[in-house]
Design an enzyme around this catalytic site. Structure first.
Site, PDB file in Angstrom:
ATOM      1  CB  CYS A  92      38.692  38.173  45.553  1.00 57.86           C
ATOM      2  SG  CYS A  92      38.512  39.506  46.755  1.00 57.86           S
ATOM      3  CB  CYS A 139      41.489  39.616  47.400  1.00 57.88           C
ATOM      4  SG  CYS A 139      40.176  38.858  48.330  1.00 57.88           S
TER       5      CYS A 139
END
Length: 105
Positions: free
Chosen positions: A29, A26
């Site tokens: 992230c 991600c």
């Protein structure tokens, strides 16, 4: 989690615990990593910050209805007291943690 404690032991501490539910694939992230480091440096011992990989810990993600990553949840005595999905700036995380610490002092 290097401490050897279980997730529930960690979030049930007296100290607020900010949990970053993330995934290695991600992009947002990965953007959270330096933000979390800055937050940890500013709040020091007031709160613990841990990361939970949703792909490796699907039960924890499921238990707290984590639908997207990153999702940040602040726990106090094992209960979620704040949550937000997406990239959250360090100043906002610091405010949330300081407010929680002040409320429980």
């Amino acid at each position: 989690m290097a401490s050897g404690k279980s997730f529930s032991e960690i979030i049930n501490s007296d100290q607020p615990v900010l949990v970053d539910f993330y995934a290695t694939w991600c992009g947002p992230c990965q953007m959270m990593q330096p933000i979390l480091q800055e937050t940890a440096a500013k709040v020091g011992a007031k709160a613990k910050i841990i990361k939970i990989d949703v792909d490796k810990n699907p039960l924890a993600a499921s238990k707290y209805q984590v639908r997207g990553v990153p999702t940040l949840i602040l726990f106090q005595h094992g209960k979620p007291v704040w949550r937000q999905s997406g990239v959250v700036p360090a100043h906002q995380l610091i405010q949330v943690i300081n407010r929680q610490v002040a409320e429980t002092a």
